[in-house]
Design an enzyme around this catalytic site. Structure first.
Site, short mmCIF file in Angstrom:
data_model
loop_
_atom_site.label_atom_id
_atom_site.label_comp_id
_atom_site.label_asym_id
_atom_site.label_seq_id
_atom_site.Cartn_x
_atom_site.Cartn_y
_atom_site.Cartn_z
CE LYS A 171 -3.27 -2.29 3.06
NZ LYS A 171 -3.72 -2.32 4.48
N GLY A 172 2.11 1.10 0.43
CA GLY A 172 2.96 2.26 0.69
C GLY A 172 3.14 3.22 -0.47
CG ASP B 123 6.87 2.16 0.26
OD1 ASP B 123 7.65 1.30 -0.20
OD2 ASP B 123 6.14 1.94 1.26
CG ASP C 218 14.90 -0.56 5.39
OD1 ASP C 218 16.06 -0.15 5.54
OD2 ASP C 218 14.21 -0.96 6.34
CE LYS D 156 14.21 3.75 6.61
NZ LYS D 156 13.66 3.00 7.75
CG ASP E 111 2.24 1.32 7.35
OD1 ASP E 111 3.19 1.10 6.57
OD2 ASP E 111 1.77 0.43 8.09
NE ARG F 30 -0.98 2.28 4.73
CZ ARG F 30 0.08 1.49 4.52
NH1 ARG F 30 1.11 1.94 3.86
NH2 ARG F 30 0.10 0.26 4.98
P1 IMP Z 1 12.96 -3.86 2.37
O1 IMP Z 1 12.63 -5.22 1.86
O2 IMP Z 1 13.75 -3.89 3.64
O3 IMP Z 1 13.64 -2.97 1.33
O4 IMP Z 1 11.60 -3.27 2.82
C1 IMP Z 1 10.99 -2.23 2.22
C2 IMP Z 1 9.60 -2.09 2.79
O5 IMP Z 1 9.64 -1.96 4.24
C3 IMP Z 1 9.00 -0.82 2.28
O6 IMP Z 1 8.29 -1.05 1.08
C4 IMP Z 1 8.12 -0.38 3.43
O7 IMP Z 1 6.85 -0.96 3.31
C5 IMP Z 1 8.81 -0.92 4.67
N1 IMP Z 1 9.63 0.12 5.34
C6 IMP Z 1 10.98 0.18 5.40
N2 IMP Z 1 11.39 1.26 6.09
C7 IMP Z 1 10.26 1.92 6.46
C8 IMP Z 1 10.02 3.16 7.19
O8 IMP Z 1 10.93 3.89 7.63
N3 IMP Z 1 8.72 3.48 7.36
C9 IMP Z 1 7.68 2.74 6.90
N4 IMP Z 1 7.86 1.61 6.20
C10 IMP Z 1 9.14 1.19 5.98
MG MG Z 2 6.04 -1.30 0.86
#
Ligand code: IMP
Ligand code: MG
Length: 179
Positions: A42-43, A99, A102, A130, A158, A164
């Protein structure tokens, strides 16, 4: 709701300027194509809605909901698709709209899964990249902002399904997410 925010990291004007700049770049790169914009729910819903309105070419839009169960940042992870796109991506120029990047586990798993469906091309757009301090298995082709490793909410992001609807990106107060 605003009282739960430690500070505003990226305000509405900075967001709209960055989205317009990004839209101009993507328009230049895709104006001869008819890409499929794939919104990762949803992000990405707010970013997706803003970005598509600054793209000056014909495009289609679709949605995907996916969860990754990655073993770690180096792994491409196992992906469970909770909602499939309606449109067949085979032979299409696909742009994934995320969105936040990370650890990169989710996007990497998503790329792996979608690549197997033989799109003509597959690129990624992220609103935030990030700096989590660990090497990511994937890089975004396009992005709006680099951020530090803080927990961020707003503009689609969120915490426990809340915040959101904040129009800016904010750093959530520690006491809120330690509750
Ligand atoms: P990854 O697999 O670690 O890259 O995760 C990414 C997902 O984690 C994003 O699509 C977000 O839904 C969630 N996420 C990572 N960091 C944040 C944050 O600071 N705030 C909110 N959601 C986050
Ligand atoms: Mg996401």
């Amino acid at each position: 709701m605003n009282n739960d925010i430690e500070r505003v990291l990226i305000d509405e004007k900075q967001i709209s300027d960055a989205v317009k700049r990004l839209g101009a770049r993507i328009t230049e790169d895709y104006k001869e194509k008819n890409p499929l914009l794939l919104c990762v729910l949803k992000g990405s819903l707010v970013f997706h809605a803003d970005l598509m309105r600054v793209l000056n070419f014909h495009c289609e839009t679709d949605f995907i909901i996916a969860k990754s169960y990655g073993a770690g940042a180096q792994s491409s992870g196992e992906l469970k698709i909770l909602k499939e796109p309606d449109i067949n991506i085979k032979g299409r120029d696909v742009i994934i709209i995320e969105d936040i990047l990370d650890t990169g586990v989710t996007l990497s798993a998503l790329l792996h899964t979608l690549q197997a469906r033989k799109p003509a091309s597959l690129k990624t757009v992220v609103f935030l990249d990030k700096n989590s301090g660990i090497e990511k298995p994937v890089k975004a082709d396009y992005k709006c902002f680099d951020t530090e490793n803080e927990f961020l909410v707003g503009y689609g992001l969120d915490y426990a399904e809340k915040y959101r609807n904040l129009p800016y990106i904010g750093v959530l107060k520690r006491k809120i997410y330690s509750i």
